[in-house]
Design an enzyme around this catalytic site. Structure first.
Site, PDB file in Angstrom:
ATOM      1  N   GLU A 257      14.793  61.358  20.584  1.00 36.48           N
ATOM      2  CA  GLU A 257      14.299  62.007  21.791  1.00 36.48           C
ATOM      3  C   GLU A 257      12.942  62.670  21.555  1.00 36.48           C
ATOM      4  O   GLU A 257      12.065  62.641  22.430  1.00 36.48           O
ATOM      5  CB  GLU A 257      15.305  63.064  22.274  1.00 36.48           C
ATOM      6  CG  GLU A 257      16.661  62.497  22.662  1.00 36.48           C
ATOM      7  CD  GLU A 257      17.680  62.519  21.535  1.00 36.48           C
ATOM      8  OE1 GLU A 257      18.854  62.792  21.802  1.00 36.48           O
ATOM      9  OE2 GLU A 257      17.276  62.254  20.373  1.00 36.48           O
TER      10      GLU A 257
ATOM     11  N   CYS B 244      21.659  66.183  20.609  1.00 43.98           N
ATOM     12  CA  CYS B 244      22.217  67.300  19.832  1.00 43.98           C
ATOM     13  C   CYS B 244      21.849  68.623  20.481  1.00 43.98           C
ATOM     14  O   CYS B 244      20.799  68.770  21.108  1.00 43.98           O
ATOM     15  CB  CYS B 244      21.729  67.247  18.387  1.00 43.98           C
ATOM     16  SG  CYS B 244      19.951  67.544  18.185  1.00 43.98           S
TER      17      CYS B 244
END
Length: 391
Positions: free
Chosen positions: A71, A94
């Site tokens: 990301e 996460c």
């Protein structure tokens, strides 16, 4: 095998949100994730695509453990175009501080308005918490797009998180009549050079390679990845950084010598034994090995405990077995082999040669171990069969 394929045509309507668009971009994210097949361990392989007004404005994949996640790479590429965009990611972002900051914070700060997730993270530190955090921030989150393909990409990480053991792949080479070595132990080489190079790819994706004392005594193997034999097949300009797998030896009676090659090579070797011989243990540890005594009630190495130790203490995701018929038989009997990769050479070796598995407990046909064959393909002059045991 990762079967996610990008559809032949791009989305038909610019910016449209729909099933076709989601699968199209998620397939791209999965292909990006596969670039980390050899280098992210012990982290999962992940990919990310950011789309704004029907155009890809950012993409990335997790490249090396300890470095930014997929990301972050995609957001760095997208920059201000991430605001109002849709983000496709192969695994739930996460939401905790590990080696890197939470990806959820970065996605929220960038102004992403919709996130499509292939599957939730089985890690209890993250599982569904990342999605919940994103939704609380007002981001629309959809899950389950190409989840099966995402699962195939990280079998070891998911096995370790769900069952506290590695995903175990057993590599075997045999003749057409099912023999792995002559009665004397001679086995070099049954398969072709092309097959042996293919094995290097399996080694490179593995966290650890396991063998038995008999193989060490007979062949003195190195159990390393030979980078010069790896194909550049991950769509990168150069091979990724290859971390040598942990070398694991099952040596019930501590019979391997301190001079064994695998003890002097870079990287780490751990020996599991049922012996408590302090003198030999000290010699092997001086030679560079870690020695763990883990006997079971039969005074053999406790294979279940071995698997849990590898998962907990060494973060082993995928364990590759390169062993003889006794250890392969014991692992199969314990229900610990998840995948079989069998290379079949066009030769006959006769009935005195050694077989694939030592399973004297199987005496009747109804005791057989059924297999699901999922792939058969030619590798050089050999054939490679990939199968899953159905215990």
């Amino acid at each position: 095998m990762i079967n996610a394929k990008i559809p032949p045509n791009p989305p038909l309507k610019k910016g449209e949100i729909g099933e076709f668009n989601d699968q199209y971009y998620m397939a791209r994210a999965l292909r990006l994730a596969k670039r980390g097949l050899w280098s992210t361990d012990p982290n999962p392989r992940t990919g990310c695509v950011i789309v704004h007004d029907g155009k890809i404005v950012g993409e990335g994949w997790h490249q090396v453990a300890g470095e930014p996640h997929a990301e972050i790479h995609a957001l760095s590429m997208a920059k201000e175009k991430a605001a109002g965009a849709t983000c496709y990611v192969t695994l739930e972002p996460c939401c905790h501080y590990g080696r890197t900051p939470p990806c959820t914070d970065a996605l929220i700060k960038a102004g992403i308005t919709r996130i499509v997730v292939a599957m939730t993270d089985p890690n209890p530190l993250v599982s569904k918490k990342g999605i919940e955090q994103l939704r609380k921030a007002g981001i629309t989150v959809n899950t389950g797009v190409l989840s099966q393909e995402a699962e195939q990409l990280n079998p070891g990480f998911f096995m370790r998180m769900r069952h506290n053991r590695p995903y175990i792949r057993c590599k075997l080479a045999m003749s057409l009549d099912g023999r792995t070595a002559m009665h004397s132990g001679e086995s070099k080489w049954i398969t072709s050079q092309e097959a042996r190079r293919d094995v290097q790819c399996l080694r490179a994706r593995s966290s650890a390679i396991m063998t038995g004392a008999g193989t060490v005594l007979a062949d003195d193997p190195q159990l390393t990845v030979r980078e010069e034999e790896l194909p550049c097949q991950l769509h990168t300009d150069k091979l990724p950084v290859i971390k040598q797998p942990l070398r694991v030896v099952v040596d019930t009676h501590l019979s391997i010598p301190p001079e064994a090659r695998l003890l002097s090579l870079p990287g780490e070797t751990v020996i599991f034994t049922a012996s408590y011989n302090k003198t030999i243990k000290a010699m092997l540890e001086k030679a560079g090995a870690s020695v763990i005594s883990q006997p079971n009630h039969e005074k053999q190495v406790d294979l279940q405990a071995l698997c849990h130790i590898l998962a907990e203490e060494y973060e082993v995701n995928e364990l590759q077995m390169e062993v003889g018929q006794n250890l392969s038989g014991a692992m199969l009997r314990a229900g610990l082999i998840d995948e079989l990769v069998i290379y079949i050479a066009p030769m006959l070796m006769g009935n005195k040669a050694r077989g694939l598995f030592n399973r004297p407990d199987i005496e009747h046909l109804n005791q057989h171990v059924p297999l699901s064959i999922v792939d058969i393909r030619a590798i050089g002059q050999d054939w490679r069969i990939t199968a899953y045991p159905n215990y």
